[in-house]
Design a protein around this motif. Structure first.
Motif, short mmCIF file in Angstrom:
data_model
loop_
_atom_site.label_atom_id
_atom_site.label_comp_id
_atom_site.label_asym_id
_atom_site.label_seq_id
_atom_site.Cartn_x
_atom_site.Cartn_y
_atom_site.Cartn_z
N SER A 1 -2.83 6.79 0.72
CA SER A 1 -4.28 6.26 1.70
C SER A 1 -4.64 7.29 2.57
O SER A 1 -5.63 8.03 2.81
CB SER A 1 -4.30 5.56 2.35
N ALA B 1 0.70 -1.28 0.32
CA ALA B 1 -0.02 0.26 -0.17
C ALA B 1 0.89 1.12 -0.28
O ALA B 1 2.25 1.14 0.54
CB ALA B 1 -1.24 0.50 0.84
N ASN B 2 0.55 2.26 -0.95
CA ASN B 2 0.82 3.21 -0.58
C ASN B 2 0.64 4.27 0.17
O ASN B 2 -0.82 5.32 -0.18
CB ASN B 2 0.75 4.18 -2.25
#
Length: 117
Positions: free
Chosen positions: A7, A2-3
């Motif tokens: 987010s 995930a970035n």
């Protein structure tokens, strides 16, 4: 993987919209517009950076996001009055999140500049 900055900036934009609606409900239209503009543009610039055509373009987009984050932080300080958003339940979280976003953006920009050398 995930970035995290994508987010966090999206989540902050969504919370900014909630604050915007609360301000408008109290009749503070101009302040609402100023805050929502800064708060939502952080994520828009982070998103644009993901499609940057060069490392310099990436850094430029994130630098804009960083400036917008600092502006959003300013507006949070201005709006932290009972008649504005002082009673807004999400205010403490917004303050924490903008600090995290500013710190993350600063770190990413610094690291990206160092990698240019």
């Amino acid at each position: 993987m995930a970035n995290i900055i994508l987010s966090k900036s999206l989540h902050f934009a969504q919370a900014t919209i909630s604050a915007y609606l609360a301000l408008r409900a109290k009749g503070h239209y101009k302040l609402a517009d100023q805050f929502v503009g800064a708060g939502t543009s952080i994520g828009a610039n982070v998103e644009e950076a993901q499609a940057a055509h060069s490392k310099l373009d990436f850094i430029a987009k994130l630098t804009i996001a960083h400036k917008e984050a600092r502006e959003a932080k300013y507006w949070l300080r201005v709006l932290d009055r009972e008649e504005l958003l002082g009673d807004f339940q999400e205010m403490p979280r917004l303050k924490r999140e903008i600090e995290e976003i500013i710190s993350l953006l600063h770190s990413i920009i610094k690291r990206s500049r160092e990698n240019l050398k």
